[in-house]
Write an enzyme that holds these catalytic residues in place. Sequence first.
Site, PDB file in Angstrom:
ATOM      1  N   GLY A 240       0.823  -1.201   0.000  1.00 33.48           N
ATOM      2  CA  GLY A 240       0.000   0.000   0.000  1.00 33.48           C
ATOM      3  C   GLY A 240       0.855   1.248   0.000  1.00 33.48           C
ATOM      4  CB  SER A 241       0.044   4.739   0.805  1.00 35.54           C
ATOM      5  OG  SER A 241      -0.284   4.736   2.183  1.00 35.54           O
ATOM      6  CD  GLU A 260       7.238  -5.572  -2.022  1.00 38.20           C
ATOM      7  OE1 GLU A 260       7.523  -4.667  -2.838  1.00 38.20           O
ATOM      8  OE2 GLU A 260       8.065  -6.424  -1.656  1.00 38.20           O
ATOM      9  CG  LEU A 261       5.940   0.596   1.500  1.00 38.55           C
ATOM     10  CD1 LEU A 261       6.731   1.416   2.494  1.00 38.55           C
ATOM     11  CD2 LEU A 261       4.579   0.223   2.058  1.00 38.55           C
ATOM     12  CB  CYS A 294       3.241   0.661  -6.591  1.00 39.14           C
ATOM     13  SG  CYS A 294       3.518  -1.099  -6.836  1.00 39.14           S
ATOM     14  CD  GLU A 388       2.542   5.405  -5.604  1.00 39.80           C
ATOM     15  OE1 GLU A 388       2.707   4.308  -6.170  1.00 39.80           O
ATOM     16  OE2 GLU A 388       2.312   5.509  -4.384  1.00 39.80           O
TER      17      GLU A 388
END
Length: 486
Positions: A240-241, A260-261, A294, A388
């Site tokens: 996520g963020s 996992e960003l 992402c 992002e």
Amino acid sequence: MQVAKDRIYSPFDGRVVGEMPLATEAEVEAAVGAAVASFQTYRRLPRFVRADILQRASELLGKRREEAAALISAEAGKPLYDARGEVARSIFNLSNAAAEARRIAGVEIPLDMDGGIFAYQTTGDGGARIDLSDMDQQALVAGSRRVGLARRFPIGPVLAIAPFNFPLNLVLHKVAPALAVGNSVVLKPAPQTPLTSVLLAEILTEAGLPDGVLNVVHCAVPLAEKMVRDDRFHMVTFTGSAPVGWHIKSIAGKKKVALELGGNAAVIVCADADLELAAARCVRGGVVYGGQYCIGVQRILVHESVRKPFQESLVRKLRDCKVGDPALPDTDVGPVIDQRSAARIKSWIDEAVEAGARIVIGGGRANSIVEPTLLAGTKPGMKVEDEEIFGPVMTINSFERFGDAVSRANATRYGLQGGLFTRDLRQAFTALEDWDVGGLMINDVPIYRIDNMPFGGWKESGIGREGTRFAMEEMSELKHLVINYH
């Protein structure tokens, strides 16, 4: 007692896709307790049993692929073409996890590499050696009769927190390796897309997964945070963020955390590149699923000598994208996940224009749909450059020197994946050395991902790696056995 339920709405037209029970504190506790209890038996199942469950689940998902794709398209707003692609990847993900469950193994650690336990004598040249002529040969052999075996064991109950943009496949990047290696799981799906997780749990149950091994919990944030803090979990895996991910790490205590960003992916297009290929792939990488990747293409840096033809090709391809209802098979770009996200993306476009950027194409918004957009003349300091976007927006700028392009591509706090179009291997390896990303795609864009690849980022893009075998290693611990057989 009446059960509280959340309605799940379509991001495209607001229709109700379904309802999801909202877990109470007692129900969350029951799920955690079930995961803890079931782990003690599931961890001891032979690997072929775990593999068979995952393989059957893959086959069952294959039989329900259209149902799964339609559900993903409805609750996530993903164009049907891409939803079908996600299901296909998920079928592979399950079968690959089954294969890895069978073949993951330990290694022998050689223990006769160091002679420090033996007596050395000084040689004339200042060195040292074992005096084999005087030494007891039996003692030498006996001292070497040890073997070391390193084996992997499941880490324990895993808390998996998943995002909305791949409600099946990114869930499986957590659930499948955890099950393959022998862990139990509590899965908290994204609040926008929990129904796909319910479908997955149903399929795994039908495939033979024992009760309590996978527990889907749709709950409020405070209850999710309570689980993150819970020491009965041995690992938290989150996608996520970046702000949420680093917050999770800060409250997780001593348990293992995999993150996992976000990303801010760049593509460099050199003068020797195949411009048509580069333009086609950049459009695909920049606007597919409304840019909600992402690893989506966000910043394009193109050599000034080929800027004009490349940009013209890029604009033509963007103009050809069909925007609209994600349920239609020929839709390229559907909605973003909700109107609040669409409004944020539009405000970033407007801010960039006010600060001197120029809209080459797009820039409009209608409800939750943002037009595929290309901005020129953007500069560091603008949100569209530094943050992002997570929307169908790309920026384009020129470079003269390759080193300057790599430096600008690397000038971000994120480091997930990058893309480089060139025929020059020297430039490819230079970029690999200087560009701090977890994955570098040569003659392709950052969204390229095969599900058995090691996937993860540098800097604020996270810690740990996904990809079936690599995630299984993250979700297990080593035990080292030494046997003296003298």
